[in-house]
Enzyme design. Structure first.
Site, PDB file in Angstrom:
ATOM      1  N   LYS A 195       5.291  -1.600 -44.491  1.00  0.00           N
ATOM      2  CA  LYS A 195       5.292  -2.341 -45.328  1.00  0.00           C
ATOM      3  C   LYS A 195       3.530  -2.388 -45.708  1.00  0.00           C
ATOM      4  O   LYS A 195       2.838  -1.721 -45.671  1.00  0.00           O
ATOM      5  CB  LYS A 195       4.561  -3.576 -43.352  1.00  0.00           C
ATOM      6  CG  LYS A 195       5.069  -4.630 -44.595  1.00  0.00           C
ATOM      7  CD  LYS A 195       5.433  -5.743 -42.792  1.00  0.00           C
ATOM      8  CE  LYS A 195       5.059  -7.517 -43.671  1.00  0.00           C
ATOM      9  NZ  LYS A 195       4.946  -7.983 -42.129  1.00  0.00           N
ATOM     10  N   SER A 251       8.945 -11.357 -41.775  1.00  0.00           N
ATOM     11  CA  SER A 251       8.513 -10.632 -42.274  1.00  0.00           C
ATOM     12  C   SER A 251       7.806  -8.988 -43.152  1.00  0.00           C
ATOM     13  O   SER A 251       8.697  -8.530 -44.343  1.00  0.00           O
ATOM     14  CB  SER A 251       7.029 -11.035 -43.318  1.00  0.00           C
ATOM     15  OG  SER A 251       6.249 -10.031 -42.334  1.00  0.00           O
ATOM     16  N   SER A 267       7.808 -11.273 -37.140  1.00  0.00           N
ATOM     17  CA  SER A 267       7.528 -10.294 -37.946  1.00  0.00           C
ATOM     18  C   SER A 267       7.975  -9.368 -37.811  1.00  0.00           C
ATOM     19  O   SER A 267       9.353  -8.434 -38.875  1.00  0.00           O
ATOM     20  CB  SER A 267       6.324 -10.502 -39.390  1.00  0.00           C
ATOM     21  OG  SER A 267       6.712 -11.670 -39.969  1.00  0.00           O
TER      22      SER A 267
END
Lengths: 67, 468
Positions: B78, B153, B177
């Site tokens: 990420k 996310s 997330s």
């Protein structure tokens, strides 16, 4: 009953200047006020929780690397 | 080797036996990453030069006789974790030029273990959202239906695993997330206990609630990766000094007698009927393996939501304040008001939330003493179309933020470990996920339960048509 008058754009603008030293546009102040009004409702239950003498769960340690 | 379904252990076996080189495997992963990028926007940056350099190093280490737990395993992270020499953008224009001087601890651990980083993954801007819509890097799209959100996310982290680009990605989880995009994209996502995996070198959303963990196709791979990631780190004072269990060795034990806690109020109310049926069938499968069901009542859930909000907003705003002062206009329109709001929340609310956190932890510990695993749906609905703001659930429409996070974020406040795993599909072909939550530092129990479930079911082996 708690006072339910909404947080206003003007409040955000003056707090931004006086507490944060931040200039905030009216549009951003308005969006922020809307968000805070929504968040306030989510916190009703938290405000009602009896906290007694419980200390906050912070992680500060006096010495770096302290176990 | 069937790339979309290839596990970490299959790759490491092939690389150790020198049937395949790390370079070959990484080239295949890079090819898939490029192939799907325009359509699904999994990456903010693909890093072929770094990947090939790391792969060459792995092949050299193997020739020198080293044994590496992730030899030649392609992974991606990420884009809030530092990868030396590349921008850590946080999915935001504001951070576009922030070049990392070193690797995040978790990234370095994966590289040291023989993993090869192929790129940085797309996310909801600043990790402060759950849809994966991103105006700077393009909307992350669901591999099962590109007209729908991937969740977030850690959007790209879930997409890359679902598309079989790489078997492991790194995500972060402050309210769901890792778990929510895992559920919406049909992969396995583990949020370890707070402190189990170092947060150092990752940009923060909320210092006291951010968790770092892997997304994988299987629980077995998650166990392998967690063993690499877990452990104390001087760079993260909140990282735990507890010994790291041998997770892969512990997942094979049976689950006979395992106590599975279920709570209908809150966690099974207002579910899409297809989600309810799939999660109930998942529970039944675990019961058929010898587990037993225990009805429980987790108290203080509304208070948990309030405390989560009272913590996440000021912590996020404190980090972003210097950027808000000078570059507020550069934040996405959905993120700016969130970050500004935290500046105006009373410090007393924050401290009271930290006090409430202790009370909630104490009360929940009593409940969790009576169970080994707490089972819930991961989300009450499947992936929604882009632009939706409400979820259609029995009882009437529900704001998406509540629908998608109410079942996951309580476990960020308490720091409990949780794993999301696929347990079915809707009639329209969208994945459905269930969540297993454990007492602190009982990742072994969660991984074992998930692994035993995956030995008996094939939901985790299903691949989007486009990825076949």
């Amino acid at each position: 009953m708690p006072d339910t008058r909404p947080i206003t754009t003007a409040t955000i603008e003056s707090m931004a200047t006086q507490f944060l030293g931040l200039t905030i546009s009216p549009a951003n102040a308005g969006a922020t006020a809307d968000m805070l009004n929504a968040l306030s409702a989510d916190m009703q239950a938290l405000r009602a929780l009896p906290l007694g003498d419980v200390e906050p769960a912070t992680t500060f340690a006096a010495a770096e690397g302290q176990p | 080797m069937n790339m979309p379904l290839t596990s970490c252990s299959e790759i490491t076996t092939a690389v150790h036996s020198q049937q395949r080189s790390a370079r070959d495997i990484v080239d295949a992963a890079l090819q898939r990453a490029e192939k799907f990028q325009d359509r699904f926007r999994a990456f903010t940056k693909i890093t072929p030069d770094i990947a090939r350099r790391q792969a060459a190093r792995v092949d050299e280490r193997i020739r020198n006789g080293e044994r590496l737990p992730l030899a030649g395993v392609p992974f991606a992270v990420k884009d809030l974790f530092d990868l030396e020499g590349t921008p850590t953008t946080y999915g935001a224009k504001v951070f576009a030029n922030r070049i990392a001087k070193s690797n995040a601890t978790a990234v370095q651990k994966l590289i040291d273990a023989g993993g090869v980083c192929i790129g940085k993954l797309n996310l909801h801007e600043c990790a402060f959202g759950f849809t994966g819509e991103n105006p700077t890097f393009g909307n992350a799209r669901n591999p099962w239906d590109p007209s729908r959100i991937a969740g977030g996310s850690s959007s790209g982290s879930a997409i890359a695993v679902a598309l079989g680009i790489c078997p492991v990605t790194l995500g972060s989880d402050t309210g769901g997330s890792i778990r929510q995009p895992s559920a919406l994209c049909g992969v396995t996502g583990l949020k370890p206990t707070y402190g189990r995996v170092s947060r150092a070198g990752g940009l923060p959303l909320s210092w006291t609630m951010d968790h770092v963990g892997p997304l994988t196709r299987t629980a077995a791979d998650a166990a392998l990766v967690l063993k690499v990631l877990a452990g104390t780190d001087p760079a993260d004072e909140t990282s735990s000094r507890r010994a790291v269990p041998d997770y892969p060795a512990e997942i094979s034990a049976r689950i006979r007698g395992l106590r599975i806690g279920v709570m209908h109020r809150w966690f099974f109310e207002g579910l899409d009927p297809e989600v309810a049926a799939a999660v109930t069938a998942g529970l039944d499968k675990l019961l058929s393996l010898g587990a037993r069901q225990v009805e429980v009542n987790l108290p203080l859930l509304e208070e948990t939501l309030g405390a989560h909000r009272a913590i996440i907003f000021p912590e996020a705003s404190a980090f972003h304040r210097p950027f808000l002062e000078k570059q507020a206009a550069e934040y996405a329109d959905d993120i700016r008001p969130l970050l500004l709001s935290g500046l105006f929340m009373p410090a007393v609310n924050y401290l009271d939330a930290l006090r409430a956190r202790r009370i909630i932890r104490r009360e929940w510990a009593k409940v969790f003493e009576t169970i080994d695993v707490f089972l819930t749906p991961t989300t009450p609905v499947t992936a929604t179309p882009f632009g939706a703001t409400m979820a259609e659930v029995p009882g009437g429409p529900k704001p998406l933020v509540r629908a998608y996070l109410d079942l996951t974020l309580p476990f960020n406040l308490t720091g409990y470990p949780a794993i999301a795993l696929p347990c079915g599909f809707s009639r329209s072909g969208l994945p459905i996920g269930m969540q297993l939550v454990g007492q602190p530092f009982t990742e072994s129990v969660l991984l074992r339960t998930a692994h035993q479930y995956q030995q008996e079911t094939d939901w985790h082996t299903r691949i989007p048509t486009v990825a076949k």
